[in-house]
Design a protein around this motif. Structure first.
Motif, PDB file in Angstrom:
ATOM      1  N   ASN A  85       0.824  -1.202   0.000  1.00  0.00           N
ATOM      2  CA  ASN A  85       0.000   0.000   0.000  1.00  0.00           C
ATOM      3  C   ASN A  85       0.864   1.259   0.000  1.00  0.00           C
ATOM      4  OD1 ASN A  85      -2.439  -1.340  -0.044  1.00  0.00           O
ATOM      5  ND2 ASN A  85      -2.794  -1.194   2.158  1.00  0.00           N
TER       6      ASN A  85
ATOM      7  N   ASN B 298      -4.385   4.587   7.439  1.00  0.00           N
ATOM      8  CA  ASN B 298      -3.641   5.267   6.379  1.00  0.00           C
ATOM      9  C   ASN B 298      -3.491   6.764   6.538  1.00  0.00           C
ATOM     10  OD1 ASN B 298      -4.649   2.637   5.209  1.00  0.00           O
ATOM     11  ND2 ASN B 298      -3.382   3.355   3.514  1.00  0.00           N
TER      12      ASN B 298
ATOM     13  N   HIS C 247      -6.955   4.852   0.728  1.00  0.00           N
ATOM     14  CA  HIS C 247      -7.361   3.484   1.037  1.00  0.00           C
ATOM     15  C   HIS C 247      -8.827   3.382   1.458  1.00  0.00           C
ATOM     16  CE1 HIS C 247      -6.121  -0.640   2.947  1.00  0.00           C
ATOM     17  NE2 HIS C 247      -6.791  -0.767   1.809  1.00  0.00           N
TER      18      HIS C 247
ATOM     19  N   ASP D 296      -3.766   3.847  -2.137  1.00  0.00           N
ATOM     20  CA  ASP D 296      -3.794   3.228  -0.808  1.00  0.00           C
ATOM     21  C   ASP D 296      -2.601   3.626   0.048  1.00  0.00           C
ATOM     22  OD1 ASP D 296      -6.091   1.962  -1.552  1.00  0.00           O
ATOM     23  OD2 ASP D 296      -5.261  -0.061  -1.619  1.00  0.00           O
TER      24      ASP D 296
END
Length: 363
Positions: A220, A275, A269, A240
Motif C-alpha cells: 500500500n 492510512n 485506502h 492506498d
C-alpha cells in the motif's frame, strides 16, 4: 482550461476498489485540446465499465496516460481490459523485478539470489508483470512512476514514491521470503481479527479519533501518489498510500512554488483508519477550522456499496471535515468533480457527508 474527474462506483457489495477517469484542457473544444488519464481500473469487471464510461462521457477511444498505482486486485485487475479495448499511449507502472540488485542480502535464506528474487516478484505480482508485457506487445510506452515524473503536458506529476523509498519497501511485499531481521510492519494476525470488537464512539467537533501511529502494508505504501495542476488548481490522488508515504508526498507539495489552490484530495485506502493521521492531514490540507467553515477542498473516498463500517471509517471522514473539507463517499456510485466543464445530463449535485456525532467501529 478545465478538468473533469470521475470516481467510478467500484464495489457493488462489500469489497471496495479504485477506478478514476479524468480529462483536462479545453473541455469545450476538440479531443486534441484535451488530455485523458486513467488511474487504476478496479476489479476485472470494472475494466469494461471504465471503457464504456470513457466512450460515453469523454467521447473517445484514446487514453493518453494510464497509471497503475499498485498491484492490488481492486486497483489493477481491470487494466488489462482497458489496454485491450482502448488505444492507450502511455502506461506508468512499477516493475519491482527490475529492482532486485543486492536484494538477496535482505533475507534470512542465504540460498536466495537476486535473479531468483526477481522471478519471485514476477510470480507474486503476476498481474503487474502480465500488464507490463501486454503494454510492450502493443507498443505502449511504459515508464516507472517515481517522484518527479511528469506527463507530456507537465500538468500530471508523481509526488511519490521516490525510487529509493520504493526499493526499501519491496522486501516487505506480501509473499516475499522472511527478512533477515523482523519486519517493522506486521500484517494483522488471525488472532487480532478474532479479538476485534465493535465500540460506540461519541465525537466532538475538532477532536480527531485517528492516530499518527497507523500502519499499512508495504505494498500500500508503494502506491503512486499523483498530482494534477490545471488552471491554478491542485488535485491529489493517493490510492492506498499510508502515513509515511503521504509524509513524503507532503514534502513535495510544500516544496512546490506553483501557488496552486488545493481543490481535491482522494481519501487514502477507501477511508481506512490506518492510512491517515492528524499530523500529515494538517500538512496536506490544513489545520482544523471552526465548525461550519469550508476550506475549499473536496475529499472523496472510493468505497463499496456495503463497505461500512470498515470502508469508510467515520473517524476518518470526521477528520477531513474538521479541516473544512467537503467530504463525499461513492458507496458504489459514481462521483464527478469538475471545473469549467460541460454539463452532464442525468448527474446531480451531492450533499456533503454529515459530521458524525456518534458511530460504531471495529477496534
Amino acid at each position: 482550461m478545465g478538468y473533469e474527474v470521475d470516481f467510478l462506483g467500484v464495489g457493488t457489495e462489500s469489497k471496495s476498489g479504485d477506478a478514476i477517469a479524468l480529462r483536462f484542457g479545453n473541455l469545450h473544444g476538440a479531443r486534441h485540446e484535451q488530455t485523458v488519464v486513467l488511474i487504476d481500473a478496479g476489479f476485472r469487471d470494472t475494466g469494461a465499465e471504465l471503457v464504456e464510461h470513457i466512450r460515453t462521457y469523454f467521447g473517445t477511444n484514446t487514453v493518453d496516460l494510464v497509471i497503475s498505482s499498485h498491484p492490488d486486485q481492486d486497483h489493477i485487475n481491470g487494466l488489462e481490459v482497458v489496454l485491450n479495448e482502448l488505444q492507450v499511449k502511455e502506461l506508468w507502472i512499477h516493475q519491482p523485478w527490475l529492482h532486485n540488485h543486492k536484494l538477496a542480502d535482505e533475507f534470512a535464506d542465504g540460498r536466495l539470489t537476486d535473479s531468483s528474487l526477481g522471478e519471485r516478484l514476477k510470480q507474486n505480482l503476476e498481474r503487474a508483470w502480465s500488464l507490463s508485457k501486454l503494454a510492450n506487445r502493443q507498443g505502449i510506452s511504459v515508464k516507472e512512476p517515481f517522484t518527479g515524473l511528469t506527463d507530456k503536458t507537465g500538468s500530471v506529476k508523481v509526488l511519490g514514491p521516490t525510487q529509493s523509498y520504493y526499493e526499501s519497501l519491496i522486501p516487505n511485499f506480501d509473499g516475499m521470503p522472511a527478512r533477515a531481521e523482523a519486519s517493522a510492519v506486521a500484517n494483522e494476525s488471525w488472532l487480532d481479527k478474532a479479538l476485534r470488537m465493535v465500540k460506540e464512539f461519541v465525537a466532538s467537533w475538532g477532536e480527531d479519533h485517528i492516530s499518527d501511529d497507523g500502519q499499512t502494508s508495504a505494498k500500500n505504501n508503494s502506491s503512486v501518489i499523483t498530482q494534477l495542476i490545471v488552471d491554478g488548481k491542485r488535485l491529489v490522488f493517493t490510492a492506498d498510500a499510508g502515513i509515511q508515504a503521504l509524509e513524503y508526498a507532503a514534502e513535495q507539495i510544500e516544496c512546490c512554488y506553483s501557488g496552486a489552490e488545493f481543490k481535491l484530495i482522494q481519501i487514502p485506502h477507501h477511508g481506512s483508519r490506518r492510512n491517515i493521521g492528524p499530523t500529515v492531514l494538517n500538512r496536506l490540507i490544513g489545520n482544523p477550522v471552526a465548525q461550519g467553515t469550508y476550506s475549499g477542498v473536496t475529499a472523496i473516498a472510493s468505497t463499496a456499496k456495503t463497505g461500512e463500517p470498515k470502508h469508510p471509517r467515520k473517524a476518518v471522514l470526521n477528520a477531513f471535515t474538521h479541516r473544512g473539507a467537503r467530504v463525499l463517499v461513492t458507496r458504489g456510485q459514481g462521483i464527478m468533480h469538475y471545473h469549467n466543464a460541460p454539463g452532464r445530463s442525468g448527474w446531480s449535485s451531492l450533499n456533503a457527508e454529515p459530521y458524525h456525532l456518534s458511530y460504531e467501529e471495529e477496534v
